[in-house]
Design an enzyme around this catalytic site. Structure first.
Site, mmCIF file in Angstrom:
data_model
loop_
_atom_site.group_PDB
_atom_site.id
_atom_site.type_symbol
_atom_site.label_atom_id
_atom_site.label_comp_id
_atom_site.label_asym_id
_atom_site.label_seq_id
_atom_site.Cartn_x
_atom_site.Cartn_y
_atom_site.Cartn_z
ATOM 1 N N HIS A 1 -0.115 -0.872 -0.237
ATOM 2 C CA HIS A 1 -1.186 -1.426 0.200
ATOM 3 C C HIS A 1 -1.122 -2.978 0.869
ATOM 4 O O HIS A 1 -1.685 -3.721 0.285
ATOM 5 C CB HIS A 1 -2.252 -1.386 -1.068
ATOM 6 C CG HIS A 1 -3.942 -1.460 -0.488
ATOM 7 N ND1 HIS A 1 -4.760 -0.936 -1.406
ATOM 8 C CD2 HIS A 1 -4.125 -1.846 0.692
ATOM 9 C CE1 HIS A 1 -5.908 -1.212 -0.504
ATOM 10 N NE2 HIS A 1 -5.529 -1.677 0.684
ATOM 11 N N ARG B 1 -8.374 4.605 2.801
ATOM 12 C CA ARG B 1 -8.529 4.783 1.487
ATOM 13 C C ARG B 1 -7.840 6.116 0.745
ATOM 14 O O ARG B 1 -8.124 7.063 1.391
ATOM 15 C CB ARG B 1 -10.121 4.574 0.895
ATOM 16 C CG ARG B 1 -10.662 3.260 0.754
ATOM 17 C CD ARG B 1 -10.096 2.334 -0.057
ATOM 18 N NE ARG B 1 -10.820 0.864 -0.165
ATOM 19 C CZ ARG B 1 -9.967 0.128 0.637
ATOM 20 N NH1 ARG B 1 -8.833 0.048 1.610
ATOM 21 N NH2 ARG B 1 -10.490 -1.447 0.689
#
Lengths: 309, 309
Positions: free
Chosen positions: B272, B224
């Protein structure tokens, strides 16, 4: 008696000398071809890209070793001493480095990392551009080809292989012959060439054979440049038959600065370094062959003169 | 009763509906949050980046599933219905894709393929620029971290791992705690972050911790964005403490077009997509949790609310 090392400075002859002497401090080693003290004492030569004809200067040579897996550089010397046997290397570390290079290139292509490096907006945020194609085909199932096959199998790729004579390799669909090549190519997503350069492999990868690949297949040439017809590759890339190519070997090396490959955006070029010869790792087998040659024993990894590798 | 799918269009809600209905043609599925026919019939919701508060609209919800391995997007909704259990996914295919991405990046860096793509003259012809560093350290030894460790071990890397509670994983040197982190980082060539975003992992990768790495280490963040302090990364890259970084996750996603990461030549950015949620592969576990939730059984892959993942 002595062992002659005749390899380019970029391959670090002093490192090989050091590795050999670390194994046997009594070895007499010459680094040549200049300044060899006693040519008649040279009984074994380790060479890579040596000047043509120089091996005739050593009347007592018992064997000549290539300083790599390939024997083509050695065989291209038309003035080799007659009836001196030729050997080449077969090294685990070299195979590991080659497999690693091939895997790196396949994964780079599968995950489109070069495209993202150029443009992170290459795909929409959060979406993957992963290529689903899973079929690797390896031309050449020698020491390097079998090692690469093993690595790809570990990672759940489907692996096929093609060789001059039909082989049996665990987990690999094996092919040989012209029809076998066609059968293999039509199922191929990633074609890896590891073949030696011989009269049979010369120009093998041309418009006709590369058109037999699945559309959008990716080509990796880590064998020899002479296997690929340069002028056939570019139109196949431009019309999308091939999605890209990674080339480590070329007809002329270093690759000329104005060669059209250098400017093509679907070609990744590496400077013939998919693998390398690590002195520490290969010194024991060179020493072993030196001992066998000087004591008249059967040599390891003899070059097959009939087939040229 | 019905199952609500509330995920972005880029994640293809219709594909998930199709995969679920292929398993059970009697399932009632709503794709929302707009146009849900009978809100009171919704007993299970599958969500990713859903609008805050919308889950309060379904009075008979029995469980909510994240449509990914991470639960942070779900937990960031401060208006979740009270006492409805939360679950997340744990999927083999997602782990395989993540491991493949991590391996691709590590090999890309080890073999310097981006440098060759920019400039084939990056190293002298015939010489290798292969990085010898062999130590991979993985932050986070959950489902994804353990799968990645296995792949790196197969390829003869040395693998270490760090987790909140000390784990035991075959072949992996396991660490936990602050001192454990220091001990691990100082031996690390490639640092891979797969930690969830929690109050404990927030800003964990900062100047102090990244300076504990071996000089020239490479960072991969596929966990993250909030774990990495953005402004600390650039000076560490510029002074050579880090040789480079590959970032798949960011504090703000999509990464703003003027973010300094975008222009840094030692940073590789992917959008991502190190992994993705394949509908076919995850549908069976979603269906299983739906059935368990609606029949009052113990759910799989419950989110640990105390620790936030």
């Amino acid at each position: 008696m002595s062992l002659l090392i005749c390899i380019p400075d970029t391959m670090k002859p002093e490192s090989l000398r050091f590795a050999l002497v670390s194994l046997d401090s009594e070895l007499q080693i010459e680094i040549g071809p200049e300044n060899v003290q006693i040519p008649s004492a040279v009984e074994f030569a380790v060479v890579w890209n040596h000047p043509e004809g120089i091996l005739l200067n050593y009347p007592n040579l018992k064997a000549i070793s290539s300083y790599g897996h390939g024997a083509d550089g050695l065989l291209s010397d038309k003035k080799l001493p007659e009836s001196v046997p030729l050997v080449r290397l077969a090294d685990e570390t070299m195979a590991e480095w080659m497999s690693e290079y091939l895997l790196a290139v396949v994964l780079l292509e599968r995950r489109q990392l070069l495209a993202y490096a150029k443009n992170p907006g290459f795909s929409e945020w959060g979406t993957t551009a992963r290529h689903p194609g899973n079929n690797i085909s390896i031309l050449g199932l020698g020491f390097l080809g079998r090692a690469a096959a093993k690595v790809f199998l570990q990672l759940s790729f489907k692996v096929a292989g093609w060789s001059r004579t039909l082989k049996q390799v665990d987990g690999v669909s094996c092919f040989s012959g012209k029809d076998g090549l066609t059968d293999m190519l039509k199922e191929t997503d990633y074609l890896i060439n590891l073949l030696p350069h011989t009269s049979e492999t010369h120009n093998l990868l041309n418009t006709d054979t590369l058109k037999e690949l699945k559309r959008g297949a990716y080509l990796i040439n880590a064998g020899r440049g002479q296997t690929l017809v340069d002028e056939d590759l570019i139109p196949l890339l431009d019309d999308g038959q091939l999605s890209g190519a990674c080339l480590d070997v070329f007809r002329t090396e270093p690759l000329p600065s104005k060669h059209p490959f250098r400017k093509h955006n679907k070609i990744l070029i590496t400077p013939h370094n998919s693998s390398a010869t690590p002195a520490d790792s290969v010194a024991p087998q060179i020493l072993e062959n030196y001992r066998r040659a000087t004591s008249g024993c059967q040599l390891l990894n003899l070059v097959d003169l009939e087939h040229g590798y």
